[in-house]
Design a protein around this motif. Structure first.
Motif, short mmCIF file in Angstrom:
data_model
loop_
_atom_site.label_atom_id
_atom_site.label_comp_id
_atom_site.label_asym_id
_atom_site.label_seq_id
_atom_site.Cartn_x
_atom_site.Cartn_y
_atom_site.Cartn_z
N ILE A 110 0.88 -1.17 0.00
CA ILE A 110 0.00 0.00 0.00
C ILE A 110 0.91 1.22 0.00
CG2 ILE A 110 -1.60 1.40 1.37
CD1 ILE A 110 -2.90 -1.17 2.34
N VAL A 111 0.60 2.18 -0.85
CA VAL A 111 1.36 3.43 -0.88
C VAL A 111 0.41 4.56 -0.50
CG1 VAL A 111 2.75 5.02 -2.26
CG2 VAL A 111 2.86 2.56 -2.72
N LEU A 112 0.76 5.27 0.56
CA LEU A 112 0.00 6.44 1.00
C LEU A 112 0.63 7.66 0.36
CD1 LEU A 112 -0.25 5.55 4.80
CD2 LEU A 112 -1.74 4.83 2.92
N ARG A 113 -0.19 8.52 -0.22
CA ARG A 113 0.31 9.72 -0.88
C ARG A 113 -0.42 10.96 -0.35
NH1 ARG A 113 0.00 5.89 -5.24
NH2 ARG A 113 2.10 5.31 -5.87
N PRO A 133 7.36 8.17 12.51
CA PRO A 133 6.76 7.63 13.73
C PRO A 133 5.27 7.33 13.58
CG PRO A 133 7.34 9.95 14.03
CD PRO A 133 7.93 9.51 12.72
N ALA A 134 4.56 8.08 12.74
CA ALA A 134 3.14 7.76 12.51
C ALA A 134 3.02 6.38 11.89
CB ALA A 134 2.50 8.82 11.61
N SER A 135 3.89 6.07 10.97
CA SER A 135 3.88 4.75 10.32
C SER A 135 4.21 3.65 11.32
CB SER A 135 4.89 4.74 9.17
OG SER A 135 4.85 3.52 8.49
N GLU A 136 5.16 3.94 12.22
CA GLU A 136 5.54 2.94 13.22
C GLU A 136 4.44 2.70 14.25
OE1 GLU A 136 9.12 4.63 14.80
OE2 GLU A 136 10.32 4.03 13.06
N LYS A 137 3.59 3.71 14.49
CA LYS A 137 2.55 3.59 15.51
C LYS A 137 1.22 3.08 14.96
CE LYS A 137 4.41 7.16 18.55
NZ LYS A 137 4.59 6.33 19.72
N CYS A 138 1.03 3.11 13.66
CA CYS A 138 -0.25 2.76 13.06
C CYS A 138 -0.60 1.29 13.34
CB CYS A 138 -0.21 3.01 11.55
SG CYS A 138 -1.68 2.45 10.68
N PHE A 139 -1.71 1.09 14.04
CA PHE A 139 -2.15 -0.27 14.42
C PHE A 139 -2.41 -1.13 13.18
CE2 PHE A 139 -4.09 2.45 17.87
CZ PHE A 139 -3.11 2.17 18.81
N ALA A 141 -1.17 -0.77 9.98
CA ALA A 141 0.07 -1.09 9.27
C ALA A 141 0.88 -2.14 10.03
CB ALA A 141 0.90 0.17 9.06
N ASN A 142 0.88 -2.05 11.35
CA ASN A 142 1.63 -3.02 12.16
C ASN A 142 1.02 -4.41 12.10
OD1 ASN A 142 3.65 -1.31 13.10
ND2 ASN A 142 2.37 -0.56 14.75
N GLU A 147 4.43 -4.16 2.92
CA GLU A 147 4.87 -2.78 3.13
C GLU A 147 3.73 -1.78 3.00
OE1 GLU A 147 8.02 0.44 1.20
OE2 GLU A 147 7.58 -1.40 0.11
N VAL A 148 3.71 -0.81 3.92
CA VAL A 148 2.86 0.36 3.79
C VAL A 148 3.82 1.55 3.68
CG1 VAL A 148 1.07 1.81 4.81
CG2 VAL A 148 0.98 -0.68 5.11
N ALA A 149 4.01 2.01 2.46
CA ALA A 149 4.95 3.09 2.20
C ALA A 149 4.21 4.43 2.24
CB ALA A 149 5.59 2.91 0.82
N HIS A 150 4.95 5.51 2.40
CA HIS A 150 4.33 6.82 2.38
C HIS A 150 5.19 7.77 1.56
CE1 HIS A 150 6.63 6.40 6.11
NE2 HIS A 150 6.99 7.64 5.94
N GLU A 151 4.50 8.55 0.71
CA GLU A 151 5.14 9.53 -0.17
C GLU A 151 4.42 10.86 0.04
OE1 GLU A 151 4.66 7.83 -4.08
OE2 GLU A 151 5.97 6.13 -3.62
#
Length: 159
Positions: A110-113, A133-139, A141-142, A147-151
């Motif tokens: 998943i790619v978040l844009r 840190p938002a990506s690391e904390k997301c219930f 995504a965890n 992969e949940v990437a962010h751009e």
């Protein structure tokens, strides 16, 4: 282990029609998602699999859930970190491999844009960095095995 939270939903299949699952094409893929005290969500399968294109499908909902979870953590971290967000729009995309006879289908990414507008007195570098840190904390995504990437794109509002 931390505090547990429990979530309940009810899926009610509404596509039985006259003959149910007598054949692959004889039944509808429509269903209702119900959560106590909330507006029901009308669902179906992806149109590629015989579903109603006007209803939400599990694949769309998975991508939207990952996007919403990331956004909520990001907004929290901005609020406590001194970054004032004025607008947030995410055009997220999920990639699913349908698989074949030898391998089951699965999501691969998943790619978040998100496009985020912040105030002129907010730090754009910090606004970008807070996605980690938002990506690391997301219930959500965890809980995924891909992969949940962010751009992100950060826009600084004028004056």
């Amino acid at each position: 282990m931390g505090k547990e939270h429990h979530y309940h939903s009810r899926i009610v299949w509404t596509g039985a029609g006259e003959t149910g699952t007598k054949t692959y094409k004889s039944y509808g893929r429509d269903y209702t998602m119900e959560m106590d005290g909330k507006v029901p969500i009308l669902g179906s399968s992806d149109p590629s699999f015989g579903g109603d294109p006007t209803r939400h499908n599990p694949e769309d909902i998975l991508v939207a859930s990952a996007s919403a979870c990331h956004m909520l953590w990001y907004l929290h971290l901005c609020a406590v970190g001194g970054v004032t967000v004025l607008d947030y729009v995410d055009d997220a995309e999920g990639v699913m491999d349908e698989g074949d006879k030898n391998a089951p289908g699965r999501f691969t990414k998943i790619v978040l844009r998100p496009r985020i507008t912040i105030t002129a007195d907010s730090d754009p570098d910090k606004a970008t960095e807070l996605h980690h840190p938002a990506s690391e904390k997301c219930f959500i995504a965890n809980s995924l095995n891909f992969e949940v990437a962010h751009e992100p794109t950060i826009i600084v509002a004028e004056g």
